[in-house]
Design an enzyme around this catalytic site. Structure first.
Site, PDB file in Angstrom:
ATOM      1  N   ASP A   1      34.769   7.963  15.737  1.00  0.00           N
ATOM      2  CA  ASP A   1      35.434   6.371  15.524  1.00  0.00           C
ATOM      3  C   ASP A   1      35.044   5.649  16.018  1.00  0.00           C
ATOM      4  O   ASP A   1      33.468   5.869  17.069  1.00  0.00           O
ATOM      5  CB  ASP A   1      36.907   6.032  16.293  1.00  0.00           C
ATOM      6  CG  ASP A   1      37.555   5.123  16.151  1.00  0.00           C
ATOM      7  OD1 ASP A   1      37.622   3.800  15.961  1.00  0.00           O
ATOM      8  OD2 ASP A   1      37.863   4.868  17.209  1.00  0.00           O
TER       9      ASP A   1
ATOM     10  N   ASP B   1      35.333   1.795  18.316  1.00  0.00           N
ATOM     11  CA  ASP B   1      36.355   1.786  19.516  1.00  0.00           C
ATOM     12  C   ASP B   1      36.801   2.183  20.474  1.00  0.00           C
ATOM     13  O   ASP B   1      37.266   3.137  20.131  1.00  0.00           O
ATOM     14  CB  ASP B   1      37.237   0.708  19.852  1.00  0.00           C
ATOM     15  CG  ASP B   1      35.966  -1.150  18.531  1.00  0.00           C
ATOM     16  OD1 ASP B   1      34.825  -1.343  18.567  1.00  0.00           O
ATOM     17  OD2 ASP B   1      36.532  -0.958  17.520  1.00  0.00           O
TER      18      ASP B   1
END
Length: 182
Positions: free
Chosen positions: A7, A9
């Site tokens: 991922d 963020d």
């Protein structure tokens, strides 16, 4: 070669840290991290939450985020030993698409455009491992999920955690990583 889905963020980029720093400068106060369960936005006073969301939606916000400590060095090494994909659910904030791509190319130039997926749902990705800060993205994942620790997920149980990128190096790499350059 094993595949790792990572991922963006709150895992390699720090939008929460950026928002907190901006908020402290603008309002002279800090959000309440103890209230951030489920979403870090709810740690901000209720009267400012819509403004926080508007800032997240604005062009340029995702372009200049801080880089999570040690992520550049660790991901550079992971990229040599694994098939690595950066997968970010970017469609909620459509203005973030170009910002996120440009940010990744600035800080992680060793990734190619083919290793980046900016999507609306992570249900379409597959791999051997996934590192994400949101359980909703890990629930349907068929490989081994790792929850990357963030204030909004501190009460979540049932997942192996990664608290920082040095821990990720200990899990996935056969040799230690020296200090960060970012």
């Amino acid at each position: 070669m094993k595949r790792i889905i990572i991922d963006m963020d709150e895992v390699i980029a720090d939008p929460m840290g950026e928002m907190i720093e901006w908020y402290k400068k603008e309002y002279g106060a800090e959000p309440d991290k103890t209230k951030m369960i489920g979403s870090w936005v709810i740690g901000f006073p209720e009267e400012h939450r819509e403004m926080i969301m508007e800032r997240l939606r604005s062009p340029g916000f995702f372009r200049h985020l801080p880089v999570m400590e040690d992520s550049v060095d660790v991901l550079r090494e992971l990229n040599k030993q694994y098939e690595v994909f950066i997968v970010s659910a970017a469609m909620e904030f459509p203005n973030s698409l170009k910002d996120k791509y440009d940010w990744l190319m600035d800080h992680f130039p060793f990734f190619t455009w083919k290793q980046i997926a900016l999507t609306g749902s992570k249900d379409l990705v597959f791999g051997d491992y996934m590192i994400d800060d949101h359980v909703k993205n890990l629930k349907g994942f068929k490989g081994k999920p790792y929850l990357f620790t963030s204030p909004h997920n501190l009460t979540v149980t049932g997942y192996d955690r990664i608290n920082n990128w040095k821990e990720a190096a200990d899990i996935f790499l056969k040799h230690p990583i020296s200090g960060s350059r970012e």
